[in-house]
Write a protein that holds these residues in place. Structure first.
Motif, PDB file in Angstrom:
ATOM      1  N   ARG A   1      85.707  34.470  24.444  1.00  0.00           N
ATOM      2  CA  ARG A   1      85.658  35.890  24.086  1.00  0.00           C
ATOM      3  C   ARG A   1      84.639  36.128  22.962  1.00  0.00           C
ATOM      4  O   ARG A   1      83.860  37.089  23.032  1.00  0.00           O
ATOM      5  N   GLN A   2      84.668  35.280  21.955  1.00  0.00           N
ATOM      6  CA  GLN A   2      83.703  35.423  20.855  1.00  0.00           C
ATOM      7  C   GLN A   2      82.281  35.305  21.367  1.00  0.00           C
ATOM      8  O   GLN A   2      81.399  36.089  20.988  1.00  0.00           O
TER       9      GLN A   2
ATOM     10  N   GLU B   1      81.267  38.465  23.159  1.00  0.00           N
ATOM     11  CA  GLU B   1      81.003  39.563  22.228  1.00  0.00           C
ATOM     12  C   GLU B   1      79.659  39.400  21.523  1.00  0.00           C
ATOM     13  O   GLU B   1      78.914  40.374  21.344  1.00  0.00           O
TER      14      GLU B   1
ATOM     15  N   LYS C   1      77.374  40.218  25.696  1.00  0.00           N
ATOM     16  CA  LYS C   1      77.340  41.675  25.631  1.00  0.00           C
ATOM     17  C   LYS C   1      75.974  42.218  25.220  1.00  0.00           C
ATOM     18  O   LYS C   1      75.446  43.125  25.887  1.00  0.00           O
TER      19      LYS C   1
ATOM     20  N   VAL D   1      85.463  42.797  27.332  1.00  0.00           N
ATOM     21  CA  VAL D   1      84.425  42.870  26.307  1.00  0.00           C
ATOM     22  C   VAL D   1      83.370  43.914  26.660  1.00  0.00           C
ATOM     23  O   VAL D   1      82.911  44.684  25.798  1.00  0.00           O
TER      24      VAL D   1
END
Length: 294
Positions: A281-282, A285, A289, A221
């Motif tokens: 992961r979502q 992101e 991040k 990511v």
């Protein structure tokens, strides 16, 4: 009227917004009302003070039908029992005195496992649940594994050292959960007047991941190599105490991670009801991040 404790916490902020969007009447208990967004303050009642304070929680519960309960587990407390059980006693008395119908609390996975009696902060959280349930109020403990949000404490290490540090077994696959999904579960329970008695509702993210796998996702990511390093319990305890955590609370954190490394968070079955939508992961992101980029 629904009372929300810890409304500026990572769970509380999502919960307040969720409930207001559904038209709920809210009373927030806050030590520092200035931390509540102006657009929220004008739509709610506010009781100023700590929800540990008997007079404060008594005022807050007057006329309330439901309460969201979150004990902060302050590291400055003299013991985990003080941080969770003693912290909650005045509230239990207020629930009974004012005829509160339902309480939804944030707690931990582990009940019924061999590790639960020696799991530090988790053991104290479960004792808190027992105390609330014994008051006679209808109670649901929203029981959670480690929060994805906890990784925000490692943003600096990720930026400067390209790694994050935990006590967790690097290869043990475990669930994690996003705080917004915990808030959504709590909101559903607070608005539902059809349940009685006491019980637990688990919140498990949709996948089990090891810290090594989490590092791979973070690397992908962020577009840069990020590694994971396991640290020993003694080092974690020393680090926490260096930040002002008392020795018993630091040891309770170590004991919790020891129990998690023995599989405590894997005991709850993942069902349609317990599975929350946000993937790791979502979350990376949408939350991690931007935090690393800031």
């Amino acid at each position: 009227m629904i009372v929300i404790t810890a409304p500026t916490s990572t769970i509380g902020r999502h919960l307040v917004t969720d409930l207001l969007d559904r038209g709920a009447a809210l009373r927030l208990v806050a030590r520092d009302p200035s931390r509540i967004a102006p657009g929220i303050r004008e739509r709610v009642e506010i009781v100023v003070g700590s929800h540990r304070d008997a007079a404060v929680i008594d005022r807050a519960c007057d006329g309330a039908r439901a309460v969201f309960w979150l004990a902060p587990g302050d590291g400055a407390e003299p013991s985990p029992e003080a941080a969770f059980v003693d912290f909650t006693r005045p509230a239990c008395e207020a629930f009974v005195r004012h005829g509160v119908e339902r309480v939804v609390g944030i707690s931990a996975l582990g009940r019924g496992t061999p590790m639960a009696t020696r799991a530090g902060l988790v053991t104290a959280s479960l004792a808190m649940d027992d105390l609330i349930a014994a008051s006679g109020v209808a109670y649901r403990a929203v029981v959670c594994p480690s929060f994805m949000h906890n990784l925000l404490r490692h943003v600096r290490a990720i930026k400067e050292q390209g790694r994050f540090f935990l006590m967790s077994d690097p290869e043990l696959k475990v669930p994690t959960v996003a705080t917004r999904d915990i808030a959504a579960t709590a909101a559903r329970l607070l608005l539902d007047d059809g349940w009685k008695g006491s019980g637990e509702v688990a919140c498990l993210g949709p996948e089990d991941l090891s810290p090594t796998e989490m590092a791979e996702i973070i690397s992908d990511v962020l577009g840069t190599e990020v590694g994971y390093q396991q640290i020993p319990g003694a080092a974690l305890k020393d680090r926490l105490m260096g930040f002002g955590t008392t020795a018993p609370m630091a040891q309770a954190m170590v004991d919790m991670f020891d129990a998690k490394n023995q599989g405590m968070d894997n005991a709850a079955p993942r069902t349609a009801e317990s599975t929350t939508p946000t993937t790791f992961r979502q979350w990376c992101e949408e939350v991690l991040k931007p935090a690393v980029a800031a």
